[in-house]
Design a protein around this motif. Structure first.
Motif, PDB file in Angstrom:
ATOM      1  N   TYR A  57      47.679  37.806  53.260  1.00 15.13           N
ATOM      2  CA  TYR A  57      46.911  37.701  54.356  1.00 15.13           C
ATOM      3  C   TYR A  57      46.005  36.603  54.404  1.00 15.13           C
ATOM      4  CZ  TYR A  57      49.186  42.032  56.021  1.00 15.13           C
ATOM      5  OH  TYR A  57      50.121  42.860  56.564  1.00 15.13           O
ATOM      6  N   SER A  58      45.691  35.719  55.301  1.00 18.07           N
ATOM      7  CA  SER A  58      44.753  34.830  55.350  1.00 18.07           C
ATOM      8  C   SER A  58      43.588  35.418  55.774  1.00 18.07           C
ATOM      9  CB  SER A  58      45.136  33.602  55.985  1.00 18.07           C
ATOM     10  OG  SER A  58      45.525  33.971  57.202  1.00 18.07           O
ATOM     11  N   ASP A  59      43.701  36.124  56.765  1.00 17.50           N
ATOM     12  CA  ASP A  59      42.441  36.809  57.656  1.00 17.50           C
ATOM     13  C   ASP A  59      41.567  37.575  56.390  1.00 17.50           C
ATOM     14  OD1 ASP A  59      41.010  38.802  59.005  1.00 17.50           O
ATOM     15  OD2 ASP A  59      41.717  37.943  60.710  1.00 17.50           O
ATOM     16  N   ASP A  60      40.148  36.919  56.585  1.00 19.56           N
ATOM     17  CA  ASP A  60      39.118  37.442  55.691  1.00 19.56           C
ATOM     18  C   ASP A  60      38.937  38.864  55.839  1.00 19.56           C
ATOM     19  OD1 ASP A  60      38.868  34.853  54.594  1.00 19.56           O
ATOM     20  OD2 ASP A  60      37.222  34.227  55.910  1.00 19.56           O
ATOM     21  N   HIS A  61      38.904  39.283  57.012  1.00 20.82           N
ATOM     22  CA  HIS A  61      38.593  40.908  57.131  1.00 20.82           C
ATOM     23  C   HIS A  61      39.645  41.766  56.579  1.00 20.82           C
ATOM     24  CE1 HIS A  61      35.314  39.627  59.560  1.00 20.82           C
ATOM     25  NE2 HIS A  61      35.924  38.694  60.346  1.00 20.82           N
ATOM     26  N   VAL A  62      40.768  41.185  56.677  1.00 18.28           N
ATOM     27  CA  VAL A  62      41.877  42.066  56.027  1.00 18.28           C
ATOM     28  C   VAL A  62      42.031  42.006  54.487  1.00 18.28           C
ATOM     29  CG1 VAL A  62      44.516  42.108  55.868  1.00 18.28           C
ATOM     30  CG2 VAL A  62      43.592  41.470  58.038  1.00 18.28           C
ATOM     31  N   LYS A  63      41.613  40.744  53.893  1.00 17.88           N
ATOM     32  CA  LYS A  63      41.316  40.821  52.472  1.00 17.88           C
ATOM     33  C   LYS A  63      40.308  41.710  52.008  1.00 17.88           C
ATOM     34  CE  LYS A  63      42.372  36.062  52.564  1.00 17.88           C
ATOM     35  NZ  LYS A  63      41.730  34.542  52.353  1.00 17.88           N
ATOM     36  N   PHE A  64      39.167  41.665  52.797  1.00 17.27           N
ATOM     37  CA  PHE A  64      38.089  42.644  52.447  1.00 17.27           C
ATOM     38  C   PHE A  64      38.389  44.160  52.550  1.00 17.27           C
ATOM     39  CE2 PHE A  64      33.999  44.984  53.570  1.00 17.27           C
ATOM     40  CZ  PHE A  64      33.261  44.389  52.491  1.00 17.27           C
ATOM     41  N   LEU A 101      42.092  30.413  41.132  1.00 25.90           N
ATOM     42  CA  LEU A 101      41.984  29.184  40.500  1.00 25.90           C
ATOM     43  C   LEU A 101      42.629  28.148  40.837  1.00 25.90           C
ATOM     44  CD1 LEU A 101      42.317  30.751  36.679  1.00 25.90           C
ATOM     45  CD2 LEU A 101      40.496  30.456  38.181  1.00 25.90           C
ATOM     46  N   MET A 102      43.808  28.534  41.845  1.00 26.97           N
ATOM     47  CA  MET A 102      44.618  27.322  42.269  1.00 26.97           C
ATOM     48  C   MET A 102      44.242  26.952  43.817  1.00 26.97           C
ATOM     49  SD  MET A 102      48.224  28.619  40.913  1.00 26.97           S
ATOM     50  CE  MET A 102      48.218  30.021  41.393  1.00 26.97           C
ATOM     51  N   ASN A 103      43.285  27.859  44.395  1.00 27.68           N
ATOM     52  CA  ASN A 103      42.863  27.511  45.909  1.00 27.68           C
ATOM     53  C   ASN A 103      41.933  26.359  45.875  1.00 27.68           C
ATOM     54  OD1 ASN A 103      44.157  29.657  46.632  1.00 27.68           O
ATOM     55  ND2 ASN A 103      42.343  31.051  46.948  1.00 27.68           N
ATOM     56  N   SER A 104      42.017  25.448  46.707  1.00 26.42           N
ATOM     57  CA  SER A 104      41.080  24.505  47.115  1.00 26.42           C
ATOM     58  C   SER A 104      39.768  24.865  47.470  1.00 26.42           C
ATOM     59  CB  SER A 104      41.699  23.357  47.860  1.00 26.42           C
ATOM     60  OG  SER A 104      41.821  23.850  49.211  1.00 26.42           O
ATOM     61  N   GLN A 105      39.502  25.780  48.156  1.00 28.27           N
ATOM     62  CA  GLN A 105      38.490  26.320  48.597  1.00 28.27           C
ATOM     63  C   GLN A 105      38.088  27.818  48.049  1.00 28.27           C
ATOM     64  OE1 GLN A 105      36.080  24.719  50.399  1.00 28.27           O
ATOM     65  NE2 GLN A 105      37.174  22.970  50.126  1.00 28.27           N
ATOM     66  N   PRO A 106      36.664  28.277  47.675  1.00 29.77           N
ATOM     67  CA  PRO A 106      36.772  29.566  47.188  1.00 29.77           C
ATOM     68  C   PRO A 106      36.567  30.549  48.319  1.00 29.77           C
ATOM     69  CG  PRO A 106      34.728  28.433  47.355  1.00 29.77           C
ATOM     70  CD  PRO A 106      35.804  27.463  47.733  1.00 29.77           C
ATOM     71  N   ILE A 111      33.813  38.256  50.456  1.00 30.67           N
ATOM     72  CA  ILE A 111      34.826  38.740  49.685  1.00 30.67           C
ATOM     73  C   ILE A 111      34.865  38.630  48.058  1.00 30.67           C
ATOM     74  CG2 ILE A 111      37.382  38.306  49.281  1.00 30.67           C
ATOM     75  CD1 ILE A 111      37.460  37.410  52.219  1.00 30.67           C
ATOM     76  N   ARG A 112      34.044  37.658  47.613  1.00 33.17           N
ATOM     77  CA  ARG A 112      34.014  37.352  46.163  1.00 33.17           C
ATOM     78  C   ARG A 112      32.995  38.498  45.648  1.00 33.17           C
ATOM     79  NH1 ARG A 112      31.598  31.781  45.627  1.00 33.17           N
ATOM     80  NH2 ARG A 112      31.982  31.539  48.047  1.00 33.17           N
ATOM     81  N   ASN A 113      32.039  38.786  46.467  1.00 39.05           N
ATOM     82  CA  ASN A 113      31.196  39.933  45.994  1.00 39.05           C
ATOM     83  C   ASN A 113      32.143  41.313  45.870  1.00 39.05           C
ATOM     84  OD1 ASN A 113      28.862  38.459  45.642  1.00 39.05           O
ATOM     85  ND2 ASN A 113      28.166  38.717  47.577  1.00 39.05           N
ATOM     86  N   LYS A 114      32.642  41.651  46.873  1.00 37.27           N
ATOM     87  CA  LYS A 114      33.508  42.893  46.795  1.00 37.27           C
ATOM     88  C   LYS A 114      34.530  42.759  45.671  1.00 37.27           C
ATOM     89  CE  LYS A 114      33.161  45.842  49.136  1.00 37.27           C
ATOM     90  NZ  LYS A 114      32.448  47.112  48.781  1.00 37.27           N
ATOM     91  N   HIS A 147      35.888  28.130  40.501  1.00 40.94           N
ATOM     92  CA  HIS A 147      36.171  29.259  41.263  1.00 40.94           C
ATOM     93  C   HIS A 147      36.360  30.518  40.564  1.00 40.94           C
ATOM     94  CE1 HIS A 147      38.302  26.561  44.484  1.00 40.94           C
ATOM     95  NE2 HIS A 147      36.984  26.326  44.487  1.00 40.94           N
ATOM     96  N   GLY A 148      36.909  30.421  39.209  1.00 39.01           N
ATOM     97  CA  GLY A 148      37.115  31.787  38.341  1.00 39.01           C
ATOM     98  C   GLY A 148      35.589  31.793  37.901  1.00 39.01           C
ATOM     99  N   VAL A 149      35.068  30.817  37.330  1.00 37.34           N
ATOM    100  CA  VAL A 149      33.639  31.456  36.457  1.00 37.34           C
ATOM    101  C   VAL A 149      32.738  31.880  37.554  1.00 37.34           C
ATOM    102  CG1 VAL A 149      31.549  30.092  35.910  1.00 37.34           C
ATOM    103  CG2 VAL A 149      33.889  29.522  35.033  1.00 37.34           C
ATOM    104  N   ASP A 150      32.933  31.580  38.826  1.00 35.16           N
ATOM    105  CA  ASP A 150      31.974  32.114  39.972  1.00 35.16           C
ATOM    106  C   ASP A 150      32.277  33.749  40.153  1.00 35.16           C
ATOM    107  OD1 ASP A 150      30.466  31.821  42.872  1.00 35.16           O
ATOM    108  OD2 ASP A 150      32.087  32.904  43.087  1.00 35.16           O
TER     109      ASP A 150
END
Length: 938
Positions: A57-64, A101-106, A111-114, A147-150
């Motif tokens: 899924y690309s939708d941020d709300h679905v990932k969350f 790690l492979m994404n161009s954008q984080p 989502i990262r916090n969750k 991205h991974g370090v973040d």
């Protein structure tokens, strides 16, 4: 309904639409149902795991949403998952991280916090058992990929929140688990984590300052519980200090260094650490505070300096107590070399920067307080701190006195901190403080006509603050130590004779009157200044000031001034009463003009008038005439307004009239504060005056509208009259009680019972016939209110009933403890029994330890009164059938909480009741108690 086996193609796309915050309510409801469905299913959550692992899924709300489902499984159902399912969670997280790690954008921050929270939860559940290589797996995967370090750093912060954060309440089992986790981390991975932080701080300083800041935050969080030598070494500290020079990093670097300095360690080592940090910071130019324009950074820097200073104070204290003279002297030398920097920060224009250094300043003064003699350098430091505090006490020109908001409230709090410093300065060197304040005060007051309001206000304020900084017994600042008293006396003489009471600024006006009243004992020494100060209270400078805030405060201060100095005002009494005549008028509700004083302020003016009349040297006839002229306008207005209220139909108008009537009663009541007892009322010839007031006010009790406020006002007046008129009030009590018991609410009864209790305790046998007559009507009214149904969740009603029940039991206690058992005994067998059962019920059934304690006190007293041979018929049977069992049943209740102090007192009263039974029924109580104990065992 639970999904037993669901593949990705079966994800409810319709439900997922409801995850969007902008979706319709029906879709959002569907999404919530679907979320609960996936949470409760044994394996449907795996759909979410697969979606995350494969990035479907690309939708941020679905990932969350998927992370939330996974979080629920780990937090609440981890123990019930199979080893394969636990392995699936681990693999899902690592595959998701690999995808980052492979994404161009984080991913988005939320989502990262969750994701970090889910990583942290998994770590907490599995680190000690299934996943000991958690950190090594993370580090080997992310490397130095930004991205991974973040995600790695966010995960470390989430772990800190789960395992270390002391603000979060943990169960004993969680505390034990967290201790084991920290021990395991110290042994196995902390050196590797520290090395990773060093690499991250070095690698991303220029390219990714936000990641560097995150890493600094992690170091600051972990340094409190890891080996400090891993961080507090040349390599790491030099790296941190280099980042103090990078604009984007220096605030976080300050915070990180603060946490390092705050770490508990050996005092000698701490001194060396702080000194080495200071040397580097000073050589880098950070001590040149005046050249720094970034106030946000300086706020962080002042916090760091505060931490370093307080650490040095703590080191000196420990070393001095331990007897290590050389090391203590070195710590003191290090401490005192920081004072110039402390002063730069303390006196800074920005109050946040200054406030952050107050702790260090206070602790330093505490060190100096312990020395019998100060060195010349220390005296200079003390004087410089005094001047800094005096400067910072000054208001800004932007301070909004008419509409004080958040900024103003913050300055008021900051001023309180500065006052603490001033108090501590007084303890270090009272002579220096007195001299410094005197110098500033006199210089300012000499030129008050041309000085700014800020200068004048702070000069008077400093004089005021000396009163608490240099305490005196009962405000006797003008006796004893000649140097102190003469200095204060000189300043007060200057203040009251300078003419600055006419300064046209609210803050100065208020400070003038506050200080005059603070040092009202000065006027006992120099009474010649009283007339001028009296006039300032009475005219446009005080009670008639253009500011309502000043008028209101002066009304209160004037009453205090008069109470202290009334003996010196005899020749001014009638002049004062004449000048305040218009302030004593009852403002009718139809008057559209705003009054100079509010009704609350007028209370103080009426009390002041009463004090002047009562304590004057006029003959009783004149005092009576003055008091009557004070109260007659109130009673006349009361009669007119009460007649209007009885015929008024409009509810808003009724409320306005009732308020006005209540104020009239309140004002009359307040004048009686000047009397201490019936004798003083009689000596002033005012008995008849107050009796007339009582006759005027009592008809309000039968008014059919606005009963609550009118009853409350008249009831308060009756309380005062019981003190002032004593038995002369008794003829009015029966009729008043009859009216107050009609159509009662819980609050009415709760307020009425203290009045009856006061009458009972004061007059005892005199009111026994009346009490016998009113007792059952009052009890029945209480029962009726307590039995009224109320909503289960109506907390206010429940609290009112609880308070009424307490008042009821207190009333019974007052009767029994006053030796008026005939009041209860003469109510008839049935009524007596009914009352006794309510007391047993209160002792056992209601989980209210305050009421229970009162009930056991009553029972003990009744046993003492009626438990003997000549006691009430049938009472011994009541003792054995009900009182003794109550003494055992109450403590056995689950609600009987012995960790509560009131409950412990209840248990004590319970034991005293049993002791009283034994004393009064020696022949049979032990036999009966043995039967009870057998009963309890079965």
């Amino acid at each position: 309904m639970a999904c037993q086996s669901v593949s990705i193609i079966n994800m409810d796309e319709q439900a997922l639409l409801g995850l969007n915050p902008n979706a319709d309510a029906c879709y959002r409801q569907k999404a919530m149902v679907y979320f609960e469905q996936l949470k409760e299913s044994q394996d449907a959550w795996e759909v979410c795991a697969e979606a995350l692992a494969k990035g479907i899924y690309s939708d941020d709300h679905v990932k969350f949403f998927c992370f939330q489902v996974l979080e629920h499984q780990i937090k609440y159902r981890h123990g019930g998952l199979s080893p394969a399912q636990q392995q699936l969670i681990r693999e899902t997280l690592m595959k998701w991280l690999q995808g980052q790690l492979m994404n161009s954008q984080p991913e988005k921050p939320f989502i990262r916090n969750k994701a970090a929270q889910v990583f942290a939860l998994t770590f907490v559940m599995e680190y000690l058992t299934h996943w000991p290589k958690f950190f090594f797996d993370l580090l080997s995967l992310v490397g130095l990929n930004p991205h991974g370090v973040d995600v790695y750093l966010r995960t470390l912060m989430a772990i800190d929140a789960e395992v270390v954060d002391r603000d979060i309440l943990h169960s004993p089992e969680e505390v034990r688990r967290n201790t084991l986790i920290k021990d395991g981390m110290r042994e196995q991975v902390i050196p590797s984590l520290v090395e990773s932080w060093y690499q991250i701080l070095g690698a991303y300083q220029q390219s990714h300052p936000e990641i560097t800041c995150q890493c600094l935050e992690v170091v600051g969080a972990y340094v409190s519980w890891i080996d400090l030598n891993l961080i507090a070494n040349d390599r790491f500290v030099n790296l941190l200090l280099s980042q103090m020079s990078v604009e984007d990093l220096r605030e976080e670097a300050c915070d990180c260094l603060f946490e390092i300095v705050n770490k508990g360690m050996d005092p000698t080592d701490k001194t060396k650490l702080v000194e080495s940090l200071c040397q580097v910071l000073q050589s880098a130019g950070f001590f040149n505070v005046d050249q720094e324009e970034d106030v946000d950074f300086l706020a962080k820097f002042s916090r760091l300096v505060n931490g370093m200073g307080q650490s040095l104070v703590l080191s000196w204290t420990k070393l001095a107590k331990g007897g290590d003279v050389k090391a203590a002297a070195e710590a003191l030398r290090a401490l005192e070399t920081k004072v110039p920097l402390l002063l730069q920060l303390l006196v800074h224009d920005d109050d946040d920067i200054s406030a952050n250094i107050v702790g260090f300043c206070y602790d330093y003064l505490n060190v100096l307080k312990q020395f019998p003699l100060l060195s010349d350098q220390q005296k200079t430091h003390v004087e410089d701190i005094m001047l800094a505090v005096m400067k910072k006490l000054t208001y800004d020109e932007e301070y909004n006195f008419d509409n004080e908001g958040e900024d103003e409230a913050m300055f008021v709090e900051y001023r309180k901190q500065l006052k603490m410093l001033l108090d501590r300065l007084a303890q270090v060197s009272p002579d220096l403080l007195l001299e410094a304040v005197g110098r500033v005060f006199n210089n300012t007051i000499q030129r008050w006509q041309t000085a700014s309001f800020m200068e004048v206000e702070v000069a008077i304020r400093l004089l005021y603050m000396l009163g608490e900084a240099l305490p005196a017994s009962h405000g006797a600042h003008f006796s004893g130590d000649t140097a102190k008293t003469s200095a204060l006396q000189d300043m007060m003489r200057t203040l009251v004779s300078s003419g600055l009471s006419g300064y046209q600024h609210t803050s100065v006006s208020l400070e003038f009157f506050e200080t005059v009243v603070r040092y009202d004992k000065f006027f006992l020494v120099e009474p010649q200044h009283i007339p001028n100060v009296l006039m300032s209270f009475l005219d446009h400078r005080g009670l008639r000031h253009s500011s309502p805030k000043v008028r209101s405060r002066v009304a209160y201060l004037f009453s205090r001034f008069v109470k202290t100095l009334h003996k010196h005002m005899n020749s001014f009494i009638e002049d004062i009463l004449s000048r305040i005549q218009d302030l004593l008028e009852l403002a009718p509700p139809e008057n559209g003009f705003p009054a100079l004083l509010t009704s609350d302020d007028q209370l103080f003016i009426f009390e002041t008038a009463g004090v002047l009349i009562v304590h004057g040297e006029s003959p009783a006839e004149r005092k009576q005439a003055l008091m009557r002229s004070l109260l007659t306008p109130l009673t006349d207005a009361f009669r007119l307004l009460l007649a209007k209220l009885a015929s008024e139909r409009e509810e808003e108008r009724q409320a306005a009239l009732a308020d006005c009537l209540s104020h009239a009663v309140g004002f009359a009541s307040r004048t009686s504060k000047a009397f201490s007892n019936k004798q003083t009322v009689k000596q002033c010839g005012c008995t008849e005056v107050y009796r007339d007031c009582l006759q005027t006010f009592l008809p309000a009790l039968s008014c059919p509208v606005q009963r609550g406020s009118l009853r409350s006002a008249v009831r308060s007046f009756l309380h005062r009259m019981i003190i002032c008129l004593e038995e002369e009030v008794l003829p009015f009590v029966p009729a008043a009680s009859e009216h107050m018991l009609k159509d009662c609410e819980a609050k009415d009864l709760q307020e009425f019972i203290p009045l009856i209790s006061q009458i009972t305790a004061k007059f005892k046998d005199q009111v026994s016939p009346f009490l016998q007559q009113v007792f059952m009507p009052l009890v029945l009214a209480i029962f009726e209110v307590l039995c009224r149904p109320a909503e289960d969740n109506d907390q206010a009603a429940a609290l009112e009933k609880q308070m009424l029940r307490r008042s009821y039991f207190t009333f019974i206690q007052t009767i029994t403890s006053s030796g008026m058992n005939e009041v209860l005994a003469n109510q008839g067998v049935e009524n007596v029994e009914r009352v006794l059962f309510t007391i047993i019920q209160g002792a056992v059934d209601f989980p209210d330890p305050i009421a229970q304690k009162t009930c056991f006190i009553i029972l003990s007293k009744l046993v003492e009164l009626w438990g003997g041979k000549d006691g009430m018929a049938g009472f011994p049977d009541f003792i054995y059938k009900h009182i003794v069992p109550a003494c055992f049943l109450a403590p056995l209740k689950p609600s009987f909480d012995l960790t509560d102090a009131q409950t412990v007192l209840t248990l004590s009263e319970c034991a005293l009741t049993l002791k009283m039974i034994h004393l009064r029924r020696v022949s049979s109580s032990l036999v009966f108690l043995s039967v009870v104990l057998v009963w309890l065992r079965t």
